[in-house]
Design a protein around this motif. Structure first.
Motif, PDB file in Angstrom:
ATOM      1  N   SER A 182      -6.175  -5.193   3.171  1.00 11.22           N
ATOM      2  CA  SER A 182      -7.245  -4.400   2.577  1.00 11.22           C
ATOM      3  C   SER A 182      -8.133  -5.346   1.784  1.00 11.22           C
ATOM      4  O   SER A 182      -7.673  -6.388   1.301  1.00 11.22           O
ATOM      5  CB  SER A 182      -6.653  -3.327   1.657  1.00 11.22           C
ATOM      6  N   TRP A 202       0.848  -1.194   0.000  1.00  9.81           N
ATOM      7  CA  TRP A 202       0.000   0.000   0.000  1.00  9.81           C
ATOM      8  C   TRP A 202       0.876   1.233   0.000  1.00  9.81           C
ATOM      9  O   TRP A 202       1.832   1.341   0.765  1.00  9.81           O
ATOM     10  CB  TRP A 202      -0.920   0.011   1.220  1.00  9.81           C
ATOM     11  N   LYS A 232      -2.132   6.591  -1.975  1.00 14.79           N
ATOM     12  CA  LYS A 232      -3.409   6.121  -1.426  1.00 14.79           C
ATOM     13  C   LYS A 232      -4.051   5.049  -2.312  1.00 14.79           C
ATOM     14  O   LYS A 232      -5.229   5.109  -2.666  1.00 14.79           O
ATOM     15  CB  LYS A 232      -4.378   7.283  -1.219  1.00 14.79           C
ATOM     16  N   GLU A 255      -5.476   4.350   5.313  1.00 12.93           N
ATOM     17  CA  GLU A 255      -4.978   4.544   3.951  1.00 12.93           C
ATOM     18  C   GLU A 255      -3.918   5.633   3.859  1.00 12.93           C
ATOM     19  O   GLU A 255      -3.161   5.690   2.900  1.00 12.93           O
ATOM     20  CB  GLU A 255      -6.148   4.885   3.017  1.00 12.93           C
TER      21      GLU A 255
END
Length: 1002
Positions: free
Chosen positions: A473, A242, A247, A413
């Motif tokens: 996620s 990530w 983002k 995030e």
């Protein structure tokens, strides 16, 4: 004659390794072209000055047939650029369409990997596109129908960020972002396309593919549908890379690893509160498990500590404070050195005996973590006991899946701790102040044993150049574990790249394909508003694909939900509730899925399997892999038969090109010149030569030295081509060419060498080895053509009667050599090749519509090869006896005992003595005497030499090592004022040959 007997032999002569040695004394630079140079011979270049103007000898000047051609020796500056553009406009514009329409037995498909539409063309583009074009032009020349459709990768975050950056505005709707991103991509595509055309890349530039095109997106969704139907695409909650700076989720191929990243690594203790069942020593109370991590911020997410089952572990006592620590025996010495104290072993166990142990989490009260076995534990660093946070590590997640551990995410995030991490950590950036706070918490509870700086390789977002994290996620994934032995039938150049690709595939168990952006192909999924359940199947996806093909993917945001999910589709999927119960998904597909599905959109015209993919080494983890995975998943076969993996373009100092370093080489400046840096206009062919000459399988250096070298090499080649063209003035190959059987033996031998050259060049092109093509070309020009053949035939070419068999014989060979060399360089230097072709006799269309090198099997002459090369061995002995002196000033006696070699030499000179035999021409001497033994009455100043020549025919069936002797004496004749050979009866008197030519001219 032996030559006749040899010609009846069924098999060719077995070549032997000393051939290059036989002609080794002739390895000089290509002869410079000059209309004022004449025909004479010497021990070096084999040239002499023309008759002096105004002297008595000058009266014969007009009778010498000097080269004549309008082909310029040099083109520079604007003239060069104008000439290239003219050739492109007249000769290249319709090539691709023409060859697609012609009938061909075979097709060659090179599938173009899409360059990214986010910037100006650079030398990396040039390296890639020109390399592809060289192969395509070669395949077209040899009669295949080339399938090559250029394309662009148009979606993705870099384009989106640049588009938004130009706008300077936030809060835009997805459609506004997409419109701006599309405009940005279109401008970049226009600039890149113009550059590719200027480099001479052959294609139908009006028929390219773009990943933002509706038809392309529809084909991509069909691939998605097929993979989903097979259960290969699924939604899950698991750790992924990530990027807090972007983002969005990232795939492995979107990462750059920074080898100089600095982490705050720590050694921390987890108190052992429940001893393993097999460890029941009273002395082992208050033992703490020692772990090491470079990511202290993950400690609050710890769920277990892993050990290696087969390794040996020890409980050790610190000499400085009596603390008991559990570490791997193999790591004890390193830990002791790190802590600066002695560690005394008080108990040793195998890893499997640690099963059942439970530790207390150091910073979270009442939290217990188990000791668990795991195969990923290594002894390379740390303590041999691995802190395991399933939410923040791929291998950690595998352990969690096996033992049903929690995978709760405590990072949002933005890369900040969530409220579930606790009030002390909430809202702190995990990579900055969050790390500070966790280390502080470990200090406060006494769990921090050691902190150190650790420089190591760490993944960064390749777009923003910022560190990434691993966090769980809910994303869409492709199961890649089922793809085994995918590359067995694929050829990879270089072979080492195959191992890299296999290793990456082996490590890749899943592929995250969802991205949280607007500029991309929407994942065609609907979600139930209340349950969040995903609705995706062949009916829904097929309907969306149809809409995309008609309207483009913007319609995902433009059309109402009732159109995207109409009643007839709901009926097929047996949903009774209203369509308003559903919302459209907001994620887009990974751009590697975009480009990876290109085979489905582009290769339909061919057999849907490309002959080759040709890209840089970064695509081992990118397009090569995504194309393979999607194709095998849908069709159970790779989309390519071969992969060619080339290196990157770097500066001449070996540095990566960077604007900050000022070492960027702009291909437009290379071609057109630069006013600011004073670079000349090299033209497109110099850029293409640089690509071809480079070792593409390593890093490719470019700069003034490389470009000047390429320009000089092309200049020398032009010189040779001008010489060939000049000596073909007035020659009509259709009516004046001589049959090879009637040619002089040296001319037939040159055709034999030309055939060998053409086969070597063809093989090199077929292997994507344009560098070998250039090496073979330069060796052939310098050794076989210029230094050897040109030096021998100049006298015959300039001074024999214009229509004589001997002169037409060598002109026929020169035309074949010119044609063969021109065709052989055409894939690399199309502009020069076309220019030469237009100046050559007998041509009325573009070279690229006339085929590949035309070599004949009858040119292969084994017996003739031995005759000429035997003479070459003797010639080398002769020239080495008179270093630095003119061969034409000497008479040569060659003595060979009766046998094969004598008969071979006799085929070149039937009479005992001659000034005009083929043997005399080859020796470049005034006179050659051929005898079985040297005469006894040689003058005292005679130069003597001795040698041997191995005759090897029919693979060794006929084999003879023959000796020869030579004697060299000053020429007995006078120098002819016309041809300057020492064959005249007296000074100022023409030799018999020249008397005949001059009298006929009068």
């Amino acid at each position: 004659m032996l030559l006749c007997r040899i010609s009846a032999v069924s098999h060719a002569l077995a070549r032997w390794g000393r051939r290059s040695h036989r002609r080794g004394g002739l390895l000089h630079q290509a002869l410079p072209f000059s209309s004022s140079r004449c025909h004479g011979v010497s021990s070096g270049e084999g040239s002499a000055q023309p008759a002096e103007t105004g002297s008595a000898k000058g009266v014969y000047r007009d009778t010498v047939l000097l080269p004549r051609t309008k082909f310029p020796i040099k083109l520079t500056g604007q003239k060069l650029l104008d000439r290239e553009l003219e050739i492109q406009k007249c000769g290249f514009a319709d090539l691709y369409s023409w060859q697609r329409e012609r009938k061909a037995k075979k097709e060659f498909c090179l599938h173009d990997g899409p360059p990214y539409a986010n910037g100006d063309p650079h030398v990396g583009h040039a390296l890639n596109k020109i390399l592809k074009d060289i192969r395509n032009r070669f395949e077209m020349l040899r009669g295949r129908q080339v399938h090559y459709i250029p394309g662009w990768d148009c979606h993705g975050l870099p384009i989106e960020l640049k588009a938004l950056g130009e706008l300077g505005t936030s809060g835009l709707s997805p459609l506004q972002i997409r419109q701006k991103a599309r405009e940005f991509a279109e401008k970049a595509i226009a600039r890149q396309k113009a550059a590719f055309q200027r480099w001479g890349v052959m294609a139908d530039w009006d028929q390219c593919y773009y990943t933002y095109d509706g038809a392309y997106e529809a084909a991509q969704l069909k691939v998605f549908q097929e993979m989903h139907s097979k259960g290969l695409i699924y939604q899950d909650y698991k750790p992924i890379f990530w990027s807090p700076s972007s983002k969005t989720a990232l795939a492995e191929a979107e990462l750059e690893y920074n080898p100089e990243h600095v982490s705050r690594a720590i050694y921390a203790t987890f108190p052992l509160i429940t001893l393993p069942a097999e460890i029941l020593f009273d002395t082992l109370s208050n033992v703490s498990v020692l772990v090491w991590t470079t990511q202290p911020w993950t400690i609050p997410a710890n769920q277990a500590i892993c050990y290696m089952p087969n390794a040996q572990y020890s409980v050790v006592k610190r000499a400085d404070n009596s603390q008991l620590l559990l570490v791997a025996m193999e790591r004890t010495a390193s830990v002791a050195a790190l802590l600066g104290t002695e560690l005394e072993s008080v108990g040793t166990f195998t890893g499997s005996q640690l099963e059942g142990g439970i530790c207390k989490h150091p910073t979270i009260p009442d939290k217990e973590v188990p000791l668990l076995p795991a195969n990923h534990v290594t002894m390379a660093k740390g303590t041999g006991l691995v802190h395991t946070a399933p939410a923040h590590g791929m291998e950690d997640y595998s352990v969690a899946s096996q033992y049903k551990l929690s995978v709760e995410c405590i990072v949002d995030e933005d890369g900040k701790f969530t409220e579930s991490a606790g009030p002390d950590l909430h809202n702190l950036s995990v990579m900055r102040e969050g790390t500070d706070k966790v280390i502080c918490m470990l200090k406060e509870c006494g769990a921090l044993v050691k902190e150190e700086k650790c420089v190591h390789s760490y993944p960064y977002d390749w777009r923003t150049k910022q560190p990434v994290i691993i966090r769980p996620s809910k994303q869409w994934f492709i199961n890649t574990q089922c793809f085994v032995n995918l590359l067995q039938k694929v050829r990879v150049l270089p072979e080492s790249a195959k191992g890299s690709l296999l290793a990456m595939l082996d490590r890749r168990t899943y592929w995250c394909i969802s991205r949280q952006r607007s500029w991309g192909v929407p994942i065609p999924v609907f979600y139930h508003k209340e349950t969040g359940e995903a609705l995706v199947n062949k009916h829904t996806v097929s309907h969306i694909a149809t809409l995309f093909k008609e309207k483009g993917s913007d319609c995902w945001w433009e059309l109402p939900i009732e159109t995207l999910l109409p009643p007839e589709v709901l009926k097929k999927v047996r949903i009774s509730g209203p369509v308003t119960d559903y919302i459209r998904g907001e994620d887009v597909l990974d751009i590697w899925f975009d480009s990876g599905a290109s085979w489905a959109a582009v290769l339909e015209e061919s057999d849907s399997r490309a002959d080759a993919y040709v890209e840089g080494k970064d695509q081992i983890g990118g397009w090569f892999q995504s194309s393979l995975l999607t194709s095998v998943a849908v069709r159970n076969k790779a989309p390519y038969k071969s992969l060619v993996v080339h290196g990157f373009a770097i500066s001449e100092q070996g540095e990566k090109m960077s604007k900050s370093l000022g070492n960027v080489v702009d291909p437009d400046t290379v071609i057109n010149g630069g006013k600011d840096n004073g670079l000349p206009a090299y033209g497109a062919d110099v850029l293409r030569w640089w690509v071809a000459e480079s070792n593409i399988f390593s890093e490719v250096q470019i700069g003034p030295s490389a470009l000047n070298s390429a320009r000089d090499s092309i200049g020398k080649l032009r010189n040779t081509l001008k010489f060939l063209l000049g000596n073909l003035h007035g020659f009509d190959p259709l009516t004046q060419a001589v049959d090879s059987k009637e040619m002089h033996y040296i001319d037939q031998y040159m055709l034999h060498l030309l055939r060998e050259y053409s086969m070597k060049v063809t093989d090199a092109y077929s292997e994507f080895d344009a560098g070998r093509v250039i090496r073979v070309l330069q060796a052939f020009i310098a050794r076989d053509v210029s230094s050897f053949y040109f030096s021998i035939i100049k006298d015959r070419l300039y001074c024999d009667p214009e229509d004589s068999l001997g002169r037409r014989s060598c002109q026929t060979v020169l035309e074949e050599v010119l044609d063969g060399v021109t065709r052989s360089i055409a894939p690399i230097l199309p502009h020069l090749a076309e220019e030469v072709y237009l100046h050559a006799p007998g041509h009325d269309k573009t070279l690229f519509k006339s085929g590949w090198i035309k070599s004949s099997s009858v040119w292969k002459q084994p017996g003739l090869e031995e005759a000429v090369e035997g003479a070459c061995a003797i010639r080398d002995s002769f020239l080495s006896s008179i270093p630095g002196k003119h061969a034409a000033q000497y008479d040569l006696t060659v003595a060979v005992e009766p046998g094969l070699l004598f008969e071979l030499m006799e085929s070149l000179q039937e009479e005992p003595t001659s000034t005009s035999s083929q043997l005399a021409e080859l020796m470049m001497a005034a006179r050659v005497n051929l005898t079985s033994a040297l005469p006894r009455d040689l003058p005292s100043d005679a130069l003597l030499n001795h040698g041997t020549f191995l005759i090897n025919l029919e693979g060794g069936v006929i084999r003879e090592d023959s000796a020869y002797d030579i004697a060299v004496v000053p020429a007995s004749g006078a120098r002819c004022p016309r041809c300057r050979r020492y064959t005249a009866e007296s000074a100022d008197c023409l030799c018999p040959r020249c008397q005949t030519v001059v009298s006929q001219a009068q």
